[in-house]
Design an enzyme around this catalytic site. Structure first.
Site, short mmCIF file in Angstrom:
data_model
loop_
_atom_site.label_atom_id
_atom_site.label_comp_id
_atom_site.label_asym_id
_atom_site.label_seq_id
_atom_site.Cartn_x
_atom_site.Cartn_y
_atom_site.Cartn_z
N PHE A 146 0.86 -1.19 0.00
CA PHE A 146 0.00 0.00 0.00
C PHE A 146 0.90 1.23 0.00
O PHE A 146 1.65 1.46 0.94
CB PHE A 146 -0.95 0.06 1.20
CG PHE A 146 -1.84 1.27 1.13
CD1 PHE A 146 -3.00 1.26 0.37
CD2 PHE A 146 -1.47 2.47 1.73
CE1 PHE A 146 -3.79 2.40 0.24
CE2 PHE A 146 -2.26 3.62 1.61
CZ PHE A 146 -3.42 3.58 0.86
N ASP A 233 9.37 3.11 1.98
CA ASP A 233 8.15 3.88 2.28
C ASP A 233 7.88 3.72 3.77
O ASP A 233 7.31 2.73 4.22
CB ASP A 233 6.98 3.35 1.44
CG ASP A 233 5.69 4.12 1.72
OD1 ASP A 233 5.64 4.89 2.71
OD2 ASP A 233 4.72 3.94 0.96
N LYS A 274 2.41 11.16 7.16
CA LYS A 274 1.62 10.91 8.36
C LYS A 274 2.18 11.60 9.61
O LYS A 274 1.99 12.80 9.76
CB LYS A 274 1.44 9.40 8.55
CG LYS A 274 0.58 8.80 7.41
CD LYS A 274 0.00 7.46 7.70
CE LYS A 274 -1.05 7.11 6.64
NZ LYS A 274 -0.71 5.99 5.80
C1 LIG Z 1 -0.90 6.06 4.30
C2 LIG Z 1 0.21 5.56 3.46
C3 LIG Z 1 0.55 6.17 2.23
C4 LIG Z 1 -0.28 7.27 1.61
O1 LIG Z 1 -0.36 8.40 2.38
P1 LIG Z 1 -1.53 9.48 2.11
O2 LIG Z 1 -1.15 10.64 2.98
O3 LIG Z 1 -2.82 8.83 2.50
O4 LIG Z 1 -1.48 9.80 0.66
C5 LIG Z 1 1.66 5.71 1.56
N1 LIG Z 1 2.38 4.69 2.03
C6 LIG Z 1 2.09 4.07 3.19
C7 LIG Z 1 2.96 2.95 3.67
C8 LIG Z 1 0.99 4.47 3.94
O5 LIG Z 1 0.67 3.83 5.07
#
Ligand SMILES: *Cc1c(COP(=O)(O)O)cnc(C)c1O
Length: 426
Positions: A146, A233, A274
């Site tokens: 994700f 990520d 985040k």
């Molecule tokens: C939440 C998330 C995203 C996307 O972030 P948004 O601010 O919702 O666009 C990307 N990568 C990971 C691992 C995430 O948990």
């Protein structure tokens, strides 16, 4: 300010249903206030937040230092665009690059934008530094990843709900099994056009899949051997969530509160979002060293709001709170306690088959099918008992409270969870 009429939960839900697009399926709770580890609904019922806005609120709801940095900056200067310099961005960039040990930072707003940014940097690096012929670069990604919701990002998702009828998709991605070094080795060996490997150190949305010990380090070494960028990520796993400043810290001794945070597995490109704002404001960033980041030249990439003074002030305050309050250490200790308490409990409970996670990013696996509503029903029962969590899949519940929790609060939560699961097993 106009005084708004008090609203019931039912009224608020009806309003959203009528006037809002139905792109989410929320738990039926309407929140109107938050403080630390707690949130309150419009009827005044108090809950422990065990989602933390998907780990954006690691520093706790409405952290006074973050809110005050935001309010002060909002009263001073909010947006200049990058057409001009502002007196906050450079300070934030210096602070964040020193914190995470990279030369440079590129500021964006959302996690998905930061992922897109990383992919663009990686491709440009591949053509200009690695010498891959134009339009031939491939980026390796993992199954069940994700990384966000843009058209390109869903192009390499394998979630049918996220993809169906959104094509045509962006090319240039190769999907391999997560936590499988042989698959990575093969993909790297049989294609000379690989530019990067994009990976979540723990797959959060997929259901908190923690890879095998040593996976990240070995994957990073394979990438190095093939001159391929290792892109982490850490939008969900970063900023102390997993008991370390970054999950890519591997086995470095970050439980030591004097740890510099230098990761044992250092990504070539680090993606943060985040909790980089403590949930106060959308702030995301991509970090890399000069040899990589310098492929980006004026006009190549940007965002009107990226790096705005409010975001810079909030980002800096959010990182300061993580350090000053030793939240990585707290997440490490409480996470250990949480898992050991639940592991003891599930020995006598058929409803839960396992507990897994790192730091305060954990999940329980419900002994039922993915299609069942059991996990949802348990979350409804948890809500009734004063704790908010949400299933990631039909049979997995993620538990990710704010990291400012105390041991007493955590044990209180453990007893709510045990009580709920016991009631539910009957
Ligand atoms: C939440 C998330 C995203 C996307 O972030 P948004 O601010 O919702 O666009 C990307 N990568 C990971 C691992 C995430 O948990």
């Amino acid at each position: 300010m106009a005084v708004l009429e008090q609203m019931t939960s039912q009224q608020a839900i009806e309003l959203e249903n009528k006037y809002g697009a139905h792109n989410y399926h929320p738990l039926p709770v309407v929140l109107s206030r938050g403080e630390g580890v707690y949130v309150w609904d419009v009827e005044g019922k108090k809950y422990y937040d065990f989602l933390s806005a998907y780990s954006a609120v690691n520093q706790g709801h409405c952290h006074p230092k973050i809110v005050s940095a935001m309010v002060n900056q909002a009263e001073t200067l909010t947006l200049t665009s990058r057409a001009f310099y502002n007196d906050m961005l450079g300070r934030f960039e210096k602070y964040a690059t020193e914190t995470f040990h990279f030369d440079k930072l590129l500021p964006m707003n959302t996690g998905a934008e930061a992922v897109e940014t990383a992919l663009k940097i990686c491709r440009k690096w591949a053509y200009e530094k690695k010498g891959i012929s134009e339009n031939e670069a491939q980026i390796i990604v993992c199954e069940n990843n994700f990384h966000g919701r843009t058209t390109t990002i869903i192009s390499f998702s394998n979630d049918p709900v996220a993809r169906k009828n959104f094509g045509p998709f962006t090319k240039g991605f190769i999907k391999i099994e997560y936590d499988n070094l042989n698959a990575l080795k093969e993909a790297l060996e049989c294609n000379a056009n690989i530019a990067g490997f994009l990976v979540e150190p723990i797959q959060g949305e997929a259901g908190v899949y923690v890879p095998s010990e040593g996976y990240l380090k070995a994957a990073r070494e394979l990438c190095e051997k093939h001159n391929v960028l290792f892109i982490a990520d850490e939008v969900q796993t970063g900023i102390a969530r997993t008991g370390r400043l970054l999950a890519t810290c591997g086995n470095c001794s970050c439980t030591d509160k004097h740890c510099s945070g230098v990761p044992e597995v250092k990504p070539d490109i680090l993606i943060l979002g985040k909790a980089l704002s403590g949930g106060a404001y959308p702030v995301s960033a991509v970090l890399a060293n000069n040899d990589i980041m310098n492929v980006i030249k004026p006009g190549n990439h940007g965002s009107t709001f990226g790096g705005n003074p409010v975001a810079a002030a909030v980002g800096m305050a959010a990182l300061e709170v993580i350090k000053n309050e030793e939240l990585a250490e707290n997440a490490y200790q409480l996470g250990k306690l949480f898992r050991s308490e639940l592991e003891k409990f599930i020995l006598g409970c058929d409803l839960v088959s396992s507990v897994r996670g790192k730091g305060l990013l954990n999940a329980i696996l419900i002994n039922d099918t993915e299609e069942s509503s059991t996990a949802w029903d348990i979350c409804m029962a948890l809500k009734a008992n004063g704790l908010l969590a949400k299933p990631t899949h039909g049979n997995i519940i993620r538990f990710a409270p704010p990291l400012v929790m105390t041991k007493e609060q955590l044990l209180d939560c453990v007893s709510i969870i045990k009580k709920t699961l016991t009631e539910f097993s009957k």
